[in-house]
Scaffold this active site. Sequence first.
Site, PDB file in Angstrom:
ATOM      1  N   LEU A  93       0.860  -1.178   0.000  1.00  0.00           N
ATOM      2  CA  LEU A  93       0.000   0.000   0.000  1.00  0.00           C
ATOM      3  C   LEU A  93       0.897   1.230   0.000  1.00  0.00           C
ATOM      4  CD1 LEU A  93      -2.642  -0.902   2.774  1.00  0.00           C
ATOM      5  CD2 LEU A  93      -2.961  -1.033   0.298  1.00  0.00           C
ATOM      6  N   ASP A  94       0.427   2.322  -0.583  1.00  0.00           N
ATOM      7  CA  ASP A  94       1.166   3.578  -0.511  1.00  0.00           C
ATOM      8  C   ASP A  94       1.334   3.991   0.949  1.00  0.00           C
ATOM      9  OD1 ASP A  94       1.154   3.670  -3.271  1.00  0.00           O
ATOM     10  OD2 ASP A  94      -0.555   5.046  -3.388  1.00  0.00           O
ATOM     11  N   ARG A  95       2.364   4.768   1.219  1.00  0.00           N
ATOM     12  CA  ARG A  95       2.639   5.220   2.587  1.00  0.00           C
ATOM     13  C   ARG A  95       1.401   5.840   3.244  1.00  0.00           C
ATOM     14  NH1 ARG A  95       7.126   7.671   5.538  1.00  0.00           N
ATOM     15  NH2 ARG A  95       8.501   7.408   3.745  1.00  0.00           N
TER      16      ARG A  95
END
Length: 233
Positions: free
Chosen positions: A63-65
């Site tokens: 997942l993106d940060r």
Amino acid sequence: MKEPDIIYSDENMIIVNKPAGLAVHGGGSVVGETLSDFLLKKFPELSRVGDEPGLRPGIVHRLDRDTSGIMAVARNQKAFQELKEIFKTRKAEKKYIALVCGAVPGRDGVITAPIGRLIKDPTKRGVEHIRGARDAETRYKILKRFGKEYTLLEVLPKTGRMHQIRVHLKSIHHPVACDVKYGGKKVCCPAGLDRFFLHAHSLSFSYPEGRRWRFEADLPEELEEALKGLAHL
């Protein structure tokens, strides 16, 4: 920052609810503790799991940060290969909750524009003026509209391109709320929210063969509060 929450674990996998602001693993410009660091402290055996266990121990997807929510992590090498194949062959169903700018028309939709790196800025993805385009498909349905200013969506990415949901929603002129990277500095953003509004709400897959798993993570408090602030619209 809130600590990640271990939702489930057995001898083969770990299901974790990742908070926004925490990178999945190190490398590149990432500084500070990552989800991988957190998991290694709790499950030291992960140091031997994965294609690059020193960097991405047990990680089969990411997942993106600043995206919060559900992630699956393999706990042994056999499970890693099997779970990795499930995600690679698109047999895992992922559902996200996204708040986007503007009033999205209709009840649902499908976006199929290929995604690639922007020629002028390779750190970003896009659907036009790109190189290395790859097929991508994102389905969505409207959950609620807040006047003409915002729409709450359930989003189902059928492929797993980097930044796919953010790029696809921007391509139909409804960027994710507070997503400055793709929506620009003037992107819509509920008062007080300091992250973009994208949450991996549920994850389901069959593993081992014949057993169906489904895991869910409620919206984190900051996103719930943002929605409450829109109730007047």
